[in-house]
Design a protein around this motif. Sequence first.
Motif, PDB file in Angstrom:
ATOM      1  N   LEU A   1      45.196  20.234 -98.481  1.00 12.96           N
ATOM      2  CA  LEU A   1      44.661  20.013 -97.137  1.00 12.96           C
ATOM      3  C   LEU A   1      43.629  21.085 -96.795  1.00 12.96           C
ATOM      4  N   THR A   2      43.965  22.345 -97.048  1.00 13.38           N
ATOM      5  CA  THR A   2      43.043  23.440 -96.752  1.00 13.38           C
ATOM      6  C   THR A   2      41.739  23.280 -97.526  1.00 13.38           C
ATOM      7  N   GLU A   3      41.841  22.941 -98.819  1.00 12.40           N
ATOM      8  CA  GLU A   3      40.639  22.763 -99.632  1.00 12.40           C
ATOM      9  C   GLU A   3      39.772  21.621 -99.115  1.00 12.40           C
ATOM     10  N   THR A   4      40.395  20.532 -98.717  1.00 11.95           N
ATOM     11  CA  THR A   4      39.646  19.382 -98.203  1.00 11.95           C
ATOM     12  C   THR A   4      38.999  19.726 -96.870  1.00 11.95           C
ATOM     13  N   LEU A   5      39.709  20.409 -96.006  1.00 13.26           N
ATOM     14  CA  LEU A   5      39.139  20.825 -94.724  1.00 13.26           C
ATOM     15  C   LEU A   5      37.918  21.715 -94.950  1.00 13.26           C
ATOM     16  N   GLN A   6      38.020  22.636 -95.905  1.00 11.08           N
ATOM     17  CA  GLN A   6      36.885  23.522 -96.207  1.00 11.08           C
ATOM     18  C   GLN A   6      35.678  22.715 -96.671  1.00 11.08           C
ATOM     19  N   ARG A   7      35.918  21.751 -97.575  1.00  8.71           N
ATOM     20  CA  ARG A   7      34.811  20.930 -98.085  1.00  8.71           C
ATOM     21  C   ARG A   7      34.143  20.135 -96.965  1.00  8.71           C
TER      22      ARG A   7
ATOM     23  N   VAL B   1      47.558  25.115 -87.087  1.00 10.34           N
ATOM     24  CA  VAL B   1      47.291  24.441 -85.823  1.00 10.34           C
ATOM     25  C   VAL B   1      46.638  23.111 -86.179  1.00 10.34           C
ATOM     26  N   THR B   2      47.268  22.022 -85.786  1.00 13.85           N
ATOM     27  CA  THR B   2      46.787  20.701 -86.171  1.00 13.85           C
ATOM     28  C   THR B   2      46.150  20.005 -84.987  1.00 13.85           C
ATOM     29  N   ASP B   3      44.811  20.074 -84.935  1.00 15.02           N
ATOM     30  CA  ASP B   3      44.082  19.339 -83.909  1.00 15.02           C
ATOM     31  C   ASP B   3      43.831  17.921 -84.431  1.00 15.02           C
ATOM     32  N   ALA B   4      43.108  17.122 -83.685  1.00 18.48           N
ATOM     33  CA  ALA B   4      42.892  15.718 -84.065  1.00 18.48           C
ATOM     34  C   ALA B   4      42.162  15.599 -85.403  1.00 18.48           C
ATOM     35  N   ALA B   5      41.137  16.426 -85.619  1.00 15.14           N
ATOM     36  CA  ALA B   5      40.374  16.362 -86.871  1.00 15.14           C
ATOM     37  C   ALA B   5      41.263  16.748 -88.060  1.00 15.14           C
ATOM     38  N   THR B   6      42.052  17.806 -87.903  1.00 15.16           N
ATOM     39  CA  THR B   6      42.945  18.230 -88.975  1.00 15.16           C
ATOM     40  C   THR B   6      43.998  17.176 -89.258  1.00 15.16           C
ATOM     41  N   ARG B   7      44.516  16.549 -88.202  1.00 11.87           N
ATOM     42  CA  ARG B   7      45.496  15.477 -88.370  1.00 11.87           C
ATOM     43  C   ARG B   7      44.909  14.339 -89.191  1.00 11.87           C
ATOM     44  N   ASP B   8      43.695  13.951 -88.870  1.00 16.08           N
ATOM     45  CA  ASP B   8      43.067  12.841 -89.578  1.00 16.08           C
ATOM     46  C   ASP B   8      42.872  13.168 -91.061  1.00 16.08           C
ATOM     47  N   VAL B   9      42.438  14.407 -91.349  1.00 10.14           N
ATOM     48  CA  VAL B   9      42.259  14.803 -92.745  1.00 10.14           C
ATOM     49  C   VAL B   9      43.611  14.891 -93.440  1.00 10.14           C
ATOM     50  N   ALA B  10      44.630  15.400 -92.752  1.00 13.02           N
ATOM     51  CA  ALA B  10      45.966  15.479 -93.342  1.00 13.02           C
ATOM     52  C   ALA B  10      46.474  14.080 -93.714  1.00 13.02           C
TER      53      ALA B  10
END
Length: 78
Positions: free
Chosen positions: A45-51, A64-73
Amino acid sequence: MKVVVKVGGQSAEKEDRRRHLARQIAGLSRAGHRVVVVHGGGKALTETLQRLGIKTEFHNGLRVTDAATRDVALMVLG
């Protein structure tokens, strides 16, 4: 009893920790518990968020899981 065990990245990456965790899970199973093991996928998840250029924020060691992080997760873990 059903028991859900969430395995974090550090526990999954280090062999001695994996062995220790496997012994604990085997013990729960021998004691009659139904054990489900899940992995959080935090590293992926962290690697994908960074990319994707999305900043990862942690508070007291928890993401901390905001809407964007939730969607990527959902995308990464799905």
